[in-house]
Design an enzyme around this catalytic site. Structure first.
Site, PDB file in Angstrom:
ATOM      1  N   GLU A 154      -0.220  -0.666  -5.781  1.00 15.62           N
ATOM      2  CA  GLU A 154       0.375  -0.829  -4.348  1.00 15.62           C
ATOM      3  C   GLU A 154       0.230  -1.345  -4.072  1.00 15.62           C
ATOM      4  O   GLU A 154       1.246  -2.408  -3.327  1.00 15.62           O
ATOM      5  CB  GLU A 154       0.002   0.673  -4.000  1.00 15.62           C
ATOM      6  CG  GLU A 154       0.237   0.770  -2.686  1.00 15.62           C
ATOM      7  CD  GLU A 154       1.706   1.104  -2.496  1.00 15.62           C
ATOM      8  OE1 GLU A 154       1.619   2.281  -3.084  1.00 15.62           O
ATOM      9  OE2 GLU A 154       2.011   0.875  -1.407  1.00 15.62           O
ATOM     10  N   ASP A 155      -0.896  -3.117  -3.981  1.00 17.85           N
ATOM     11  CA  ASP A 155      -0.937  -3.328  -2.994  1.00 17.85           C
ATOM     12  C   ASP A 155      -1.764  -5.122  -3.197  1.00 17.85           C
ATOM     13  O   ASP A 155      -0.895  -6.197  -2.947  1.00 17.85           O
ATOM     14  CB  ASP A 155      -2.500  -3.253  -2.267  1.00 17.85           C
ATOM     15  CG  ASP A 155      -2.274  -1.924  -0.823  1.00 17.85           C
ATOM     16  OD1 ASP A 155      -0.972  -1.609  -1.248  1.00 17.85           O
ATOM     17  OD2 ASP A 155      -3.582  -1.382  -0.864  1.00 17.85           O
TER      18      ASP A 155
END
Ligand code: MN
Length: 729
Positions: free
Chosen positions: A77-78
């Site tokens: 996600e990051d």
């Protein structure tokens, strides 16, 4: 090796389980490097978050794959890493787990209600593939809730609400009691800080006294029990703050009435020991009647097992005692995670399968009715309620949510029993099939084998459990296609008329076909059939149809030129409509109810001869009527006297606006009240207001003003409700 990793590895080694430590180290290094530039809202390095999540999972006893996935759960996600990178470095399973957790975090924001429902459905889907995804997600949420105070107030409330509405019920359904209770208490702190503080200080104030009391009781029990059962464990327990909150603030009990704020728990080796100890306890203390619950022979839906009894000691203070085996205790605290934590020794595998069966059934059922918000409601109602236990004539116990009826009972036995039911007996007496079942009663279902017999559509409104409703729908879907089509068409046509959609047949067909296509259906008949068996709610498809109609079909201007005489003549001719209203001098004319004031039987009414569609009926005190007295002569002449006919069979829609203090559960209370009164809900929209209040707009179908008045007074009694107003849409 840095401190964080060292601490983590120490925990891994102390866990007593075998882990692939090299892989865990590698996962840590990968995650730490990838998250290096990031900080949490609190200012700490980001990697502290995945580490804390991992610790929660270690405590739950989860396996290497879960631990590795937890360390990596936010990298896709990051950071720059992809699922493929994870797969290459850590294997397919870890990649799937990380992918699952990532997906759950990515669900787009639509509206809060819809998001919750959609969230939940995706979670259940992910869960059916690998339940570890949800367990990781729950740990992720738990740590985020523990560190929530770094966020803005608004974010705190939003996350807390979602936790309370989606994550805590899920944890509960998976039997993960410790996590569930912590999630609830953390959420409550933000959702109702005042009540939270009150309970906390209340607990603190009589804590010493209570603990003293509890110690004395434990001592006395030990003396007696330990001689015969030396390795039994006796401990005290305090009810969670939210558990108390529910009883005091939602169920309206007084603090003193809660007997199980403090409880004694006795843990023994075998099921037999449990019952023996129950005997000893009832010998030592006086049991309170009707407070004994045997969750061993009849486990709760989330597989919780225990004996509960409430007793009184010499000082006349009531308290609860819970008796269970070690395995039951593991299940009670860890639920599905007990499968990993205590794999050796118990029938963990079977239990895991049992949990998953529920989820799979749930998903299969929900694909039938496409209504995502139904899922949220179902999850809440199916688990939040107390259960009742009913016996079959053979002595089998069926457990159902409180409020279940004979119909639910019949379908819980088998769909064939429900489908062939023609009557029922409770404790030997004939009862109607909408009777609520009661704990301890013996219910006998009377069935027929004659062909052509089946459930009635009304049963859908009576049944309380999703299982029964789905089975009834399935029957109609399969057995009665022709009938469903007719019913669906009639219902839809009626609704279209109601909405004043009036089109040549060809265009109407096109309008409906487009609606069918939006539901992914090949033909209009499929849509009718789905409406007929209840798989598609008309209220769900109407807004889009109306939109479509307004944009693409409506004539440029409404007809305005028709003379009064012509209108009256045409109106008089059409005698097909029966509305329960008698219009002076125009018997049997076409009637519709004005949307500005939506009159109900019992209201004083007046009719207005419209230029396009019969007579429209207004309340006499409707603003439009009052204003009409200022209108032209021609306008005024269109008003005619009208009265309610004596026999009214129609159902009337009516919209209520409810203002309430935002309190978790107020929505549920309102819908439960409506369900109790068997009032169909057409629409239900809740909005959060800035001042910690919510407004709820409900459109219900009621028979008359009397029923409506009764409903309003019942809703007013719900805790937190400030005002209710009846308004036009
Ligand atoms: Mn996270």
């Amino acid at each position: 090796m840095d401190d964080l990793l060292e601490g983590l590895i120490r925990l891994v080694e102390e866990s007593g389980k075998t882990y692939d430590i090299e892989l865990i180290k590698k996962a840590y290094m990968t995650a730490a490097l990838a998250h290096l530039p990031q900080k949490r809202m609190s200012g700490e390095p980001y990697i502290t978050h995945p580490i804390e999540v991992t610790k929660i999972l270690l405590e739950l006893g989860m396996d290497t794959d879960s631990i590795v996935a937890a360390l990596l759960h936010d990298v896709v996600e990051d950071t720059y890493l992809s699922i493929q990178d994870i797969s290459k470095g850590f294997g397919e399973t870890v990649a799937k787990l990380v992918g699952g957790v990532t997906k759950l975090g990515k669900i787009p924001f639509i509206s809060r209600e819809e998001q919750q429902a959609e969230n939940l459905r995706k979670m259940l889907l992910a869960m059916s593939e690998d339940v570890r995804v949800i367990i990781i997600k729950l740990a992720d949420r738990l740590h985020n809730m523990r560190t929530l105070s770094a966020m803005s107030d608004e974010k705190c409330r939003e996350k807390s609400l979602e936790t309370m509405e989606v994550y805590a019920p899920l944890a509960h359904r998976l039997g993960m009691t410790e996590i569930k209770e912590e999630l609830e208490d953390l959420s409550l702190q933000y959702l109702d800080p005042v009540a939270f503080g009150e309970i906390q200080s209340r607990l603190a104030s009589d804590r010493e006294q209570r603990l003293d009391f509890l110690d004395r009781i434990k001592e006395r029990i030990s003396e007696r029990v330990k001689t015969e059962y030396p390795d039994s464990i006796i401990k005290g327990r305090v009810k969670s703050i939210y558990g108390i909150y529910r009883k005091v603030y939602i169920q309206g009990r007084s603090f003193e009435e809660i007997f199980d704020i403090y409880a004694v728990r006795i843990i023994v080796n075998t099921v037999n020991d449990c019952y023996n100890i129950l005997g000893i306890i009832h010998d030592m203390f006086r049991p309170i009647p009707n407070r004994f619950k045997d969750y061993i022979s009849t486990p709760k839906a989330n597989m919780y097992q225990s004996l509960h009894t409430t007793v009184i000691d010499k000082e006349a203070v009531p308290f609860e005692i819970q008796i269970r085996t070690r395995e039951m205790d593991y299940t009670a605290e860890y639920g599905i995670a007990a499968h990993w934590k205590y794999k050796a020794g118990i029938e963990g595998k079977d239990k895991l399968e049992e949990y998953l069966v529920w989820i799979r059934q749930f998903i299969e059922n929900q694909q039938e009715s496409e209504d995502a918000q139904d899922i949220v409601m179902t999850l809440k109602t199916d688990i939040a309620q107390e259960e009742v236990f009913v016996f079959t004539p053979k002595g089998d116990v069926i457990s159902l949510p409180a409020g279940s009826t004979i119909i639910d009972f019949a379908y819980a036995i088998h769909s064939a029993v429900g489908n062939r039911m023609i009557g029922a007996k409770m404790d030997g007496r004939m009862v109607s099939i909408d009777t609520e079942v009661v704990t301890g009663k013996i219910v006998e279902i009377i069935t027929t084998n004659s062909p052509g017999h089946g459930p009635s559509r009304d049963w859908l409104k009576i049944a309380r459990t999703t299982e029964a409703r789905n089975k009834i729908r399935a029957w109609f879907k399969k057995e009665r296609r022709e009938e469903n089509i007719v019913k669906g068409r009639t219902d839809l046509e009626k609704e279209l008329r109601h909405s004043l959609i009036d089109l040549p047949q060809e265009e109407l067909d096109k309008l409906i076909l487009d609606a069918a296509k939006r539901q992914h259906m090949a033909s209009v008949d499929d849509l009718y059939a789905a409406i007929g068996y209840g798989g598609v709610a008309i209220t769900k498809i109407m807004p889009r149809m109306l939109d479509d109609y307004r944009k693409n079909y409506r004539l440029p201007a409404e007809t305005g030129a028709e003379s009064l005489e012509k209108a009256m003549a045409r109106t008089r001719k059409d005698k097909s409509a029966k509305s329960g209203v008698i219009v002076e001098g125009m018997e049997g004319c076409l009637v519709k109810f004005a949307r500005c004031c939506t009159p109900l039987p019992g209201d004083e009414i007046i009719g207005f001869i419209t230029r396009g569609y019969g007579v429209s009926i207004h309340k006499k005190d409707c603003l439009n009527v009052v204003n009409a007295s200022l209108a032209t002569e021609e306008e005024r002449a269109r008003w005619v006297d009208a009265q309610w006919a004596d026999t009214i069979r129609e159902i009337f829609d009516c919209t209520l606006y409810l203002l309430a203090n935002e309190r978790s559960g107020v929505l549920a209370d309102v819908s439960i009240e409506l369900a109790n009164m068997r009032i169909p809900i057409r629409t239900f929209v809740a909005k959060e207001l800035k001042n910690n209040q919510i407004s709820i707009q409900i459109t219900v179908s009621v028979a008359d003003l009397g029923q409506l008045t009764y409903l309003i007074s019942a809703l007013k009694k719900i805790q937190g409700v400030i005002s209710i107003e009846r308004r036009a849409k």
